[in-house]
Design a protein around this motif. Structure first.
Motif, PDB file in Angstrom:
ATOM      1  N   SER A  87      -1.940  -2.119  -5.786  1.00  0.00           N
ATOM      2  CA  SER A  87      -2.748  -2.803  -4.777  1.00  0.00           C
ATOM      3  C   SER A  87      -2.014  -4.068  -4.351  1.00  0.00           C
ATOM      4  N   THR A  88      -2.351  -4.561  -3.169  1.00  0.00           N
ATOM      5  CA  THR A  88      -1.686  -5.753  -2.652  1.00  0.00           C
ATOM      6  C   THR A  88      -2.332  -7.032  -3.157  1.00  0.00           C
ATOM      7  N   CYS A  89      -3.327  -6.907  -4.041  1.00  0.00           N
ATOM      8  CA  CYS A  89      -3.965  -8.081  -4.649  1.00  0.00           C
ATOM      9  C   CYS A  89      -4.337  -7.754  -6.090  1.00  0.00           C
ATOM     10  N   GLY A  90      -4.124  -8.706  -6.970  1.00  0.00           N
ATOM     11  CA  GLY A  90      -4.486  -8.516  -8.370  1.00  0.00           C
ATOM     12  C   GLY A  90      -5.986  -8.401  -8.589  1.00  0.00           C
ATOM     13  N   CYS A  91      -6.776  -8.794  -7.604  1.00  0.00           N
ATOM     14  CA  CYS A  91      -8.239  -8.712  -7.709  1.00  0.00           C
ATOM     15  C   CYS A  91      -8.743  -7.290  -7.478  1.00  0.00           C
ATOM     16  N   LEU A  92      -7.876  -6.398  -7.027  1.00  0.00           N
ATOM     17  CA  LEU A  92      -8.249  -5.018  -6.724  1.00  0.00           C
ATOM     18  C   LEU A  92      -7.518  -4.080  -7.673  1.00  0.00           C
ATOM     19  N   VAL A 122     -12.219  -9.671   3.492  1.00  0.00           N
ATOM     20  CA  VAL A 122     -10.971  -9.399   2.780  1.00  0.00           C
ATOM     21  C   VAL A 122     -10.436  -8.033   3.198  1.00  0.00           C
ATOM     22  N   LYS A 123      -9.117  -7.913   3.217  1.00  0.00           N
ATOM     23  CA  LYS A 123      -8.437  -6.663   3.528  1.00  0.00           C
ATOM     24  C   LYS A 123      -7.256  -6.529   2.582  1.00  0.00           C
ATOM     25  N   TYR A 124      -7.275  -5.469   1.802  1.00  0.00           N
ATOM     26  CA  TYR A 124      -6.185  -5.207   0.874  1.00  0.00           C
ATOM     27  C   TYR A 124      -5.747  -3.766   1.044  1.00  0.00           C
ATOM     28  N   ASP A 125      -4.550  -3.464   0.587  1.00  0.00           N
ATOM     29  CA  ASP A 125      -4.032  -2.106   0.665  1.00  0.00           C
ATOM     30  C   ASP A 125      -3.861  -1.524  -0.723  1.00  0.00           C
ATOM     31  N   ILE A 126      -4.083  -0.223  -0.804  1.00  0.00           N
ATOM     32  CA  ILE A 126      -3.773   0.562  -1.995  1.00  0.00           C
ATOM     33  C   ILE A 126      -2.596   1.444  -1.607  1.00  0.00           C
ATOM     34  N   LEU A 127      -1.536   1.412  -2.394  1.00  0.00           N
ATOM     35  CA  LEU A 127      -0.341   2.208  -2.148  1.00  0.00           C
ATOM     36  C   LEU A 127      -0.203   3.243  -3.257  1.00  0.00           C
ATOM     37  N   VAL A 128      -0.152   4.509  -2.863  1.00  0.00           N
ATOM     38  CA  VAL A 128      -0.042   5.607  -3.824  1.00  0.00           C
ATOM     39  C   VAL A 128       1.367   6.185  -3.718  1.00  0.00           C
ATOM     40  N   TYR A 129       2.092   6.155  -4.830  1.00  0.00           N
ATOM     41  CA  TYR A 129       3.451   6.684  -4.893  1.00  0.00           C
ATOM     42  C   TYR A 129       3.414   8.045  -5.590  1.00  0.00           C
ATOM     43  N   ASP A 133       8.616  10.964  -3.379  1.00  0.00           N
ATOM     44  CA  ASP A 133       9.535   9.850  -3.125  1.00  0.00           C
ATOM     45  C   ASP A 133       8.961   8.628  -3.827  1.00  0.00           C
ATOM     46  N   ASP A 134       9.470   8.333  -5.011  1.00  0.00           N
ATOM     47  CA  ASP A 134       8.915   7.236  -5.806  1.00  0.00           C
ATOM     48  C   ASP A 134       9.327   5.862  -5.294  1.00  0.00           C
ATOM     49  N   THR A 135      10.194   5.804  -4.285  1.00  0.00           N
ATOM     50  CA  THR A 135      10.629   4.511  -3.760  1.00  0.00           C
ATOM     51  C   THR A 135       9.773   4.048  -2.592  1.00  0.00           C
ATOM     52  N   ARG A 136       9.029   4.948  -1.989  1.00  0.00           N
ATOM     53  CA  ARG A 136       8.172   4.611  -0.846  1.00  0.00           C
ATOM     54  C   ARG A 136       6.789   5.214  -1.060  1.00  0.00           C
ATOM     55  N   PRO A 137       5.758   4.524  -0.620  1.00  0.00           N
ATOM     56  CA  PRO A 137       4.409   5.068  -0.804  1.00  0.00           C
ATOM     57  C   PRO A 137       4.212   6.373  -0.036  1.00  0.00           C
ATOM     58  N   SER A 138       3.514   7.303  -0.668  1.00  0.00           N
ATOM     59  CA  SER A 138       3.148   8.550  -0.006  1.00  0.00           C
ATOM     60  C   SER A 138       1.839   8.399   0.748  1.00  0.00           C
ATOM     61  N   LEU A 139       1.056   7.388   0.379  1.00  0.00           N
ATOM     62  CA  LEU A 139      -0.242   7.176   1.006  1.00  0.00           C
ATOM     63  C   LEU A 139      -0.576   5.699   0.966  1.00  0.00           C
ATOM     64  N   ARG A 140      -1.157   5.227   2.046  1.00  0.00           N
ATOM     65  CA  ARG A 140      -1.605   3.840   2.133  1.00  0.00           C
ATOM     66  C   ARG A 140      -3.068   3.843   2.565  1.00  0.00           C
ATOM     67  N   LEU A 141      -3.911   3.209   1.776  1.00  0.00           N
ATOM     68  CA  LEU A 141      -5.332   3.091   2.082  1.00  0.00           C
ATOM     69  C   LEU A 141      -5.669   1.621   2.281  1.00  0.00           C
ATOM     70  N   ARG A 142      -6.526   1.316   3.234  1.00  0.00           N
ATOM     71  CA  ARG A 142      -6.968  -0.057   3.489  1.00  0.00           C
ATOM     72  C   ARG A 142      -8.358  -0.221   2.890  1.00  0.00           C
ATOM     73  N   VAL A 143      -8.540  -1.261   2.086  1.00  0.00           N
ATOM     74  CA  VAL A 143      -9.835  -1.585   1.484  1.00  0.00           C
ATOM     75  C   VAL A 143     -10.348  -2.846   2.174  1.00  0.00           C
ATOM     76  N   VAL A 144     -11.554  -2.786   2.742  1.00  0.00           N
ATOM     77  CA  VAL A 144     -12.145  -3.921   3.440  1.00  0.00           C
ATOM     78  C   VAL A 144     -13.501  -4.247   2.851  1.00  0.00           C
ATOM     79  N   ALA A 145     -13.808  -5.534   2.816  1.00  0.00           N
ATOM     80  CA  ALA A 145     -15.113  -5.977   2.323  1.00  0.00           C
ATOM     81  C   ALA A 145     -15.499  -7.250   3.047  1.00  0.00           C
TER      82      ALA A 145
END
Length: 145
Positions: A87-92, A122-129, A133-145
């Motif tokens: 995640s792009t934040c330690g709070c998530l 708040v807007k954070y991203d979840i990156l799933v590898y 390809d372990d060097t780039r995310p296969s999926l990006r999800l946006r979490v909003v609250a």
């Protein structure tokens, strides 16, 4: 002594604004997001299927923790390992139930957002590898609250 400080500040400002000085600016949030998007694989949506790329958590009281889940489905013709979830934040916090998925198999992605010290939207991203390809995310999800 005060004049020495003023003169130093003026000289620094002149040096920074001169045509020969190299200008350095911090990237904006949009520029950072575009750099992150450039790191994503061109086939990022061809590994996992999700209901939505945005997960809304609604309104959260300050200091509260809220959670949500999302289903990820392997849409490739081979076994895929989820190598890491960031995640792009330690709070998530984010985790998956199964880390290896056969073709057409699904897993649950669990999210927990701790809003302590956070306020407003708040807007954070979840990156799933994945093993694709372990060097780039296969999926990006946006979490909003």
């Amino acid at each position: 002594m005060l004049w020495r400080g003023v003169i130093t500040v003026v000289l620094v400002l002149v040096a920074l604004t001169s045509s020969h000085a190299q200008q350095r600016t911090l990237p904006t949030r949009q520029q950072i997001d575009s750099m992150m998007a450039a790191r994503l694989t061109p086939t990022m949506n061809e590994v996992f299927a999700v209901e939505s790329h945005t997960i809304g958590l609604g309104t959260i009281e300050a200091g509260a923790t809220t959670s949500a889940t999302c289903s990820l489905r392997n849409i490739t013709a081979k076994r895929v390992a989820i190598t890491r979830v960031e995640s792009t934040c330690g709070c998530l916090r984010a985790s998956v139930d199964k880390s290896v998925l056969a073709p057409d198999q699904s897993t649950t992605l669990s999210l927990a957002l701790n809003s302590t010290g956070r306020g407003g939207d708040v807007k954070y991203d979840i990156l799933v590898y994945s093993s694709e390809d372990d060097t780039r995310p296969s999926l990006r999800l946006r979490v909003v609250a």
